[in-house]
Design an enzyme around this catalytic site. Structure first.
Site, PDB file in Angstrom:
ATOM      1  NE  ARG A 140       8.932   1.927  -9.949  1.00 48.28           N
ATOM      2  CZ  ARG A 140       9.325   2.121 -10.885  1.00 48.28           C
ATOM      3  NH1 ARG A 140      10.829   2.398 -11.197  1.00 48.28           N
ATOM      4  NH2 ARG A 140       8.487   2.072 -11.985  1.00 48.28           N
ATOM      5  CE1 TYR A 143       3.630   9.196 -12.227  1.00 55.46           C
ATOM      6  CE2 TYR A 143       4.127   6.596 -12.080  1.00 55.46           C
ATOM      7  CZ  TYR A 143       3.281   8.035 -12.590  1.00 55.46           C
ATOM      8  OH  TYR A 143       2.797   7.156 -14.437  1.00 55.46           O
ATOM      9  CD  GLU A 145       1.127   2.708  -2.095  1.00 62.81           C
ATOM     10  OE1 GLU A 145      -0.210   3.019  -2.214  1.00 62.81           O
ATOM     11  OE2 GLU A 145       1.364   2.302  -1.128  1.00 62.81           O
ATOM     12  N   GLY A 146       0.468   7.742  -4.816  1.00 65.77           N
ATOM     13  CA  GLY A 146      -0.112   9.217  -5.398  1.00 65.77           C
ATOM     14  C   GLY A 146      -1.460   8.199  -6.266  1.00 65.77           C
ATOM     15  CE  LYS A 147      -0.747   8.878 -11.690  1.00 69.00           C
ATOM     16  NZ  LYS A 147      -1.143  10.320 -12.852  1.00 69.00           N
ATOM     17  CG  ASN A 172       6.021   1.509 -19.379  1.00 67.43           C
ATOM     18  OD1 ASN A 172       5.443   0.234 -18.531  1.00 67.43           O
ATOM     19  ND2 ASN A 172       6.877   2.107 -19.062  1.00 67.43           N
ATOM     20  CB  VAL A 186      11.297   4.501 -25.356  1.00 76.33           C
ATOM     21  CG1 VAL A 186      11.422   4.720 -26.798  1.00 76.33           C
ATOM     22  CG2 VAL A 186      10.289   3.339 -25.032  1.00 76.33           C
ATOM     23  CB  SER A 187      13.179   9.162 -24.707  1.00 74.32           C
ATOM     24  OG  SER A 187      12.869   9.391 -22.740  1.00 74.32           O
ATOM     25  N   GLY A 205      18.879  -6.310 -17.433  1.00 67.60           N
ATOM     26  CA  GLY A 205      18.158  -5.718 -18.518  1.00 67.60           C
ATOM     27  C   GLY A 205      16.871  -7.070 -18.747  1.00 67.60           C
TER      28      GLY A 205
HETATM   29  P1  NAD Z   1       4.864  14.156 -19.044  1.00 67.66           P
HETATM   30  O1  NAD Z   1       5.668  14.408 -17.838  1.00 67.66           O
HETATM   31  O2  NAD Z   1       5.528  14.803 -20.103  1.00 67.66           O
HETATM   32  O3  NAD Z   1       3.604  15.089 -18.657  1.00 67.66           O
HETATM   33  C1  NAD Z   1       2.984  15.399 -17.618  1.00 67.66           C
HETATM   34  C2  NAD Z   1       2.415  17.280 -17.367  1.00 67.66           C
HETATM   35  O4  NAD Z   1       1.903  17.176 -16.550  1.00 67.66           O
HETATM   36  C3  NAD Z   1       3.700  17.897 -18.000  1.00 67.66           C
HETATM   37  O5  NAD Z   1       2.996  19.399 -19.007  1.00 67.66           O
HETATM   38  C4  NAD Z   1       3.521  18.895 -16.803  1.00 67.66           C
HETATM   39  O6  NAD Z   1       4.783  20.105 -16.395  1.00 67.66           O
HETATM   40  C5  NAD Z   1       2.535  18.790 -15.775  1.00 67.66           C
HETATM   41  N1  NAD Z   1       2.620  19.099 -14.651  1.00 67.66           N
HETATM   42  C6  NAD Z   1       3.224  18.132 -13.768  1.00 67.66           C
HETATM   43  N2  NAD Z   1       2.759  18.596 -12.112  1.00 67.66           N
HETATM   44  C7  NAD Z   1       1.233  19.735 -11.999  1.00 67.66           C
HETATM   45  C8  NAD Z   1       1.144  20.350 -11.755  1.00 67.66           C
HETATM   46  N3  NAD Z   1       1.458  20.102 -10.014  1.00 67.66           N
HETATM   47  N4  NAD Z   1       0.363  21.595 -11.705  1.00 67.66           N
HETATM   48  C9  NAD Z   1       0.110  21.315 -13.422  1.00 67.66           C
HETATM   49  N5  NAD Z   1       0.706  20.389 -14.007  1.00 67.66           N
HETATM   50  C10 NAD Z   1       1.757  20.105 -14.067  1.00 67.66           C
HETATM   51  O7  NAD Z   1       3.900  12.685 -19.019  1.00 67.66           O
HETATM   52  P2  NAD Z   1       2.808  12.175 -19.943  1.00 67.66           P
HETATM   53  O8  NAD Z   1       3.945  10.487 -19.929  1.00 67.66           O
HETATM   54  O9  NAD Z   1       2.257  12.743 -20.712  1.00 67.66           O
HETATM   55  O10 NAD Z   1       1.843  11.726 -18.937  1.00 67.66           O
HETATM   56  C11 NAD Z   1       1.188  12.364 -18.279  1.00 67.66           C
HETATM   57  C12 NAD Z   1      -0.175  11.242 -17.892  1.00 67.66           C
HETATM   58  O11 NAD Z   1      -0.030  10.599 -18.011  1.00 67.66           O
HETATM   59  C13 NAD Z   1       0.722  10.849 -16.005  1.00 67.66           C
HETATM   60  O12 NAD Z   1      -0.299  11.353 -15.208  1.00 67.66           O
HETATM   61  C14 NAD Z   1       0.986  10.085 -16.343  1.00 67.66           C
HETATM   62  O13 NAD Z   1       1.724   9.272 -14.150  1.00 67.66           O
HETATM   63  C15 NAD Z   1       0.425   9.397 -16.589  1.00 67.66           C
HETATM   64  N6  NAD Z   1       1.200   8.477 -17.640  1.00 67.66           N
HETATM   65  C16 NAD Z   1       1.786   7.557 -18.002  1.00 67.66           C
HETATM   66  C17 NAD Z   1       2.575   7.335 -18.495  1.00 67.66           C
HETATM   67  C18 NAD Z   1       3.117   7.119 -19.982  1.00 67.66           C
HETATM   68  O14 NAD Z   1       4.006   6.244 -20.218  1.00 67.66           O
HETATM   69  N7  NAD Z   1       3.950   8.195 -20.623  1.00 67.66           N
HETATM   70  C19 NAD Z   1       2.009   5.608 -18.248  1.00 67.66           C
HETATM   71  C20 NAD Z   1       1.397   5.802 -16.759  1.00 67.66           C
HETATM   72  C21 NAD Z   1       0.445   6.905 -16.839  1.00 67.66           C
HETATM   73  N1  UDP Z   2      15.960   1.855 -17.737  1.00 65.26           N
HETATM   74  C1  UDP Z   2      16.926   1.250 -18.540  1.00 65.26           C
HETATM   75  N2  UDP Z   2      18.086   2.283 -19.294  1.00 65.26           N
HETATM   76  C2  UDP Z   2      17.421   3.092 -19.045  1.00 65.26           C
HETATM   77  C3  UDP Z   2      15.915   3.997 -18.288  1.00 65.26           C
HETATM   78  C4  UDP Z   2      15.407   3.064 -17.451  1.00 65.26           C
HETATM   79  O1  UDP Z   2      17.442   0.045 -18.443  1.00 65.26           O
HETATM   80  O2  UDP Z   2      18.221   4.246 -19.427  1.00 65.26           O
HETATM   81  C5  UDP Z   2      14.803   0.657 -17.372  1.00 65.26           C
HETATM   82  C6  UDP Z   2      14.049   0.365 -15.812  1.00 65.26           C
HETATM   83  O3  UDP Z   2      15.388   0.471 -14.757  1.00 65.26           O
HETATM   84  C7  UDP Z   2      13.005   0.741 -16.135  1.00 65.26           C
HETATM   85  C8  UDP Z   2      13.127  -0.211 -17.648  1.00 65.26           C
HETATM   86  O4  UDP Z   2      13.888   0.664 -18.370  1.00 65.26           O
HETATM   87  O5  UDP Z   2      13.027  -1.800 -15.873  1.00 65.26           O
HETATM   88  C9  UDP Z   2      11.554   1.213 -17.643  1.00 65.26           C
HETATM   89  O6  UDP Z   2      11.428   2.518 -16.909  1.00 65.26           O
HETATM   90  P1  UDP Z   2      10.999   3.368 -17.730  1.00 65.26           P
HETATM   91  O7  UDP Z   2      11.902   4.416 -15.891  1.00 65.26           O
HETATM   92  O8  UDP Z   2      10.828   3.806 -18.769  1.00 65.26           O
HETATM   93  O9  UDP Z   2       9.627   3.059 -17.327  1.00 65.26           O
HETATM   94  P2  UDP Z   2       9.136   2.539 -15.651  1.00 65.26           P
HETATM   95  O10 UDP Z   2      10.199   2.079 -14.887  1.00 65.26           O
HETATM   96  O11 UDP Z   2       8.550   3.576 -14.593  1.00 65.26           O
HETATM   97  O12 UDP Z   2       8.422   1.952 -15.432  1.00 65.26           O
END
Ligand code: NAD
Ligand code: UDP
Length: 310
Positions: A140, A143, A145-147, A172, A186-187, A205
């Site tokens: 992980r 992601y 460390e990048g963030k 989330n 969720v999806s 779980g």
């Molecule tokens: P997502 O994957 O649906 O959206 C990310 C978007 O970035 C996509 O449209 C993708 O095509 C684009 N993208 C990826 N790499 C790219 C690149 N190199 N250049 C240009 N575009 C690029 O994800 P999301 O859930 O909409 O997340 C959006 C942002 O929010 C992300 O930075 C993610 O790390 C952050 N975030 C989301 C959640 C969450 O629960 N949804 C939680 C924490 C952080």
């Molecule tokens: N998870 C799960 N079943 C799945 C996908 C994810 O049980 O089909 C778990 C995963 O192991 C984690 C939690 O659900 O404990 C949230 O995972 P998700 O990938 O949504 O987000 P993140 O772990 O990055 O918070």
């Protein structure tokens, strides 16, 4: 007001763009479509206040804008692990390119950071003051460390070059327009339940997450951008659920024959996660409004339509 949204064709970016267009912004959406979809923003095509740019944030770009929201980065573990090196480049070089632009044109710039900066947290719930517990060399880390590095860059451009920054640590978030192939929990659970397939529970779980509905999150983004708060801020819903509880709620709402199927827990999967939102409440008067059961209902309806399941 001209506003750039990187990652605008993704799940969160497309909802943010809807709100910005509603508010009268002139929006430029920049995306390389790695995980995003043109369908998410297709309803704005033809609007003179909307422009679409196919571009990768790791490559420099020049634009004249007032506000930048930097959301470009895959967010789902299977997608960000698909090309881990590219994920780090997207976070780090993407931040440098966006910050360089913000510095040149004196734009206010917003970074989509994450609760993953807390890693597998030892303090619960997580306040912004917690420095986190992150494995720097795990699956992980690209992601997390990048963030973390992107946050550092934001703070350094702010201190050194007076760039006007905002940093949100997103917990989330779920809702309509998540990609059915996204891979997040969720999806996955909703799509599996709708198709009558087994629900994949990783580990036992009992690990927890706190799920925020997308409209609440985007409201928090807009308030933070309009505030003068320049330190990182948690935005998320403090309601905390185990993955078993989430599966039960999805099955209750969808019905159908799905059973639970227990799969191995991926390494470094955080055991617990819940935002402390004291700062968002104090600085923005923000708190989430949509409870999980209600948000899941709207998300299930969306997937029913998208998958054509009656
Ligand atoms: P997502 O994957 O649906 O959206 C990310 C978007 O970035 C996509 O449209 C993708 O095509 C684009 N993208 C990826 N790499 C790219 C690149 N190199 N250049 C240009 N575009 C690029 O994800 P999301 O859930 O909409 O997340 C959006 C942002 O929010 C992300 O930075 C993610 O790390 C952050 N975030 C989301 C959640 C969450 O629960 N949804 C939680 C924490 C952080
Ligand atoms: N998870 C799960 N079943 C799945 C996908 C994810 O049980 O089909 C778990 C995963 O192991 C984690 C939690 O659900 O404990 C949230 O995972 P998700 O990938 O949504 O987000 P993140 O772990 O990055 O918070």
């Amino acid at each position: 007001m001209r506003t750039l949204v990187t990652g605008g064709a993704g799940f969160l970016g497309s909802h943010l763009i809807d709100r910005l267009i509603e508010q009268g912004h002139d929006v430029v959406c920049l995306d390389n479509y790695f995980t995003g979809r043109k369908a998410n923003i297709a309803h704005h095509l033809g609007n003179p206040n909307f422009e679409l740019m196919r571009h990768d944030v790791t490559e420099p770009f020049r634009l004249e804008v007032d506000h930048i929201y930097n959301l470009a980065c895959p967010a789902s573990p299977p997608h960000y692990q698909y090309n881990a090196i590219k994920t780090i480049k997207t976070s780090v070089m993407g931040a440098i390119n966006c910050l360089g632009l913000a510095k040149r044109v004196k734009a206010r710039i917003f970074q989509a950071s994450t609760s993953e900066v807390y890693g597998d947290p030892k303090i619960h719930p997580q306040p912004e003051s917690y420095w986190g517990h992150v494995n720097p060399i795990g699956i992980r880390s690209c992601y997390d460390e990048g963030k973390r590095c992107a946050e550092t860059l934001f703070m350094d451009y702010h201190r050194q070059n007076d760039v006007d920054i905002r940093i949100v640590r997103i917990f989330n978030t779920y809702g309509p327009r998540m990609n059915p192939e996204d891979g997040r929990v969720v999806s996955n659970f909703i799509v599996q339940a709708l198709k009558g397939e087994d629900i994949t529970i990783y580990g036992d779980g009992q690990q927890t997450r706190s799920f925020c509905f997308v409209s609440d999150l985007v409201e928090g983004f807009l308030r933070l951008m309009e505030s003068d708060y320049t330190l990182p801020m948690n935005i998320g819903n403090p309601g905390e659920f185990t993955m078993l509880e989430l599966a039960e709620e999805v099955l209750k709402q969808v019905g159908g024959p799905s059973k639970l199927s227990f799969q191995p827990l991926p390494s470094d999967d955080p055991q617990q996660r819940k935002p402390d939102i004291t700062i968002a409440q104090r600085e923005l008067g923000w708190e989430p409004k949509v409870p999980l059961a209600e948000g899941l209902g709207m998300t299930i309806e969306h997937f029913r339509k998208e998958l054509g399941i009656a």
